[in-house]
Scaffold this motif. Structure first.
Motif, mmCIF file in Angstrom:
data_model
loop_
_atom_site.group_PDB
_atom_site.id
_atom_site.type_symbol
_atom_site.label_atom_id
_atom_site.label_comp_id
_atom_site.label_asym_id
_atom_site.label_seq_id
_atom_site.Cartn_x
_atom_site.Cartn_y
_atom_site.Cartn_z
ATOM 1 N N GLY A 13 42.585 87.691 46.057
ATOM 2 C CA GLY A 13 43.065 86.868 44.722
ATOM 3 C C GLY A 13 42.688 85.474 44.848
ATOM 4 O O GLY A 13 42.430 84.955 43.782
ATOM 5 N N TYR A 14 42.547 84.846 45.880
ATOM 6 C CA TYR A 14 42.352 83.298 46.121
ATOM 7 C C TYR A 14 40.863 83.385 45.840
ATOM 8 O O TYR A 14 40.511 82.412 44.954
ATOM 9 N N TYR A 15 39.784 84.284 46.107
ATOM 10 C CA TYR A 15 38.531 84.156 45.995
ATOM 11 C C TYR A 15 37.982 84.334 44.627
ATOM 12 O O TYR A 15 37.227 83.631 43.995
ATOM 13 N N ALA A 16 39.011 85.163 43.678
ATOM 14 C CA ALA A 16 38.835 85.599 42.426
ATOM 15 C C ALA A 16 39.120 84.445 41.696
ATOM 16 O O ALA A 16 38.498 83.948 40.680
ATOM 17 N N TRP A 17 40.216 83.772 42.086
ATOM 18 C CA TRP A 17 40.469 82.434 41.380
ATOM 19 C C TRP A 17 39.823 81.375 41.522
ATOM 20 O O TRP A 17 39.152 80.688 40.531
ATOM 21 N N LEU A 18 39.098 81.327 42.723
ATOM 22 C CA LEU A 18 37.997 80.372 42.675
ATOM 23 C C LEU A 18 36.871 80.408 41.871
ATOM 24 O O LEU A 18 36.226 79.646 41.432
ATOM 25 N N GLN A 19 36.348 81.617 41.956
ATOM 26 C CA GLN A 19 35.259 81.994 40.856
ATOM 27 C C GLN A 19 35.248 81.836 39.474
ATOM 28 O O GLN A 19 34.493 81.436 38.884
ATOM 29 N N THR A 20 36.694 81.868 39.236
ATOM 30 C CA THR A 20 36.798 81.705 37.524
ATOM 31 C C THR A 20 37.234 80.078 37.361
ATOM 32 O O THR A 20 37.546 79.791 36.219
ATOM 33 N N ARG A 21 37.309 79.096 38.227
ATOM 34 C CA ARG A 21 37.841 77.734 38.087
ATOM 35 C C ARG A 21 36.873 76.872 37.053
ATOM 36 O O ARG A 21 37.467 76.579 36.145
ATOM 37 N N SER A 22 35.705 77.089 37.209
ATOM 38 C CA SER A 22 34.904 76.579 36.151
ATOM 39 C C SER A 22 34.845 77.107 34.687
ATOM 40 O O SER A 22 34.977 76.074 33.761
#
Length: 98
Positions: A13-22
């Motif tokens: 979930g953390y890495y998925a959140w990071l990928q959609t940050r931009s």
């Protein structure tokens, strides 16, 4: 992985959140521009509720809390004209009788 544990979330979930940050940041910038333009359209008298309605009327989606947060961050405060309270009695006549 260490950061995800500190936040108390799953690593996936953390890495998925990071990928959609931009994507989220771009959407936020677009929303901020819409809020500011609607505020200027109302000449500073539109509140968060009305700005939300104006943006939705134009066919975009935005929530009231998002509009309120953007207005607070940008320092946009609506100023409403105060209506005069009209008295139902004639105060001039009241002072003559005493």
């Amino acid at each position: 992985m260490k950061r995800a544990k500190q936040l108390g979330v799953s690593t996936s979930g953390y890495y998925a959140w990071l990928q959609t940050r931009s994507k989220r940041q771009k959407r936020y910038e677009i929303c901020k521009d819409r809020v500011i333009s609607a505020f200027k359209e109302g000449k500073g008298t539109y509140s968060a509720e009305r700005i939300c309605g104006v943006i939705r009327r134009d066919g975009h989606t935005i929530s009231y809390p998002v509009v309120k947060r953007i207005m607070a961050q940008e320092g946009l405060k609506s100023c409403h004209l105060k209506r005069r309270q009209l008295s139902l009695t004639d105060s001039r006549a009241a002072s003559i009788k005493s």
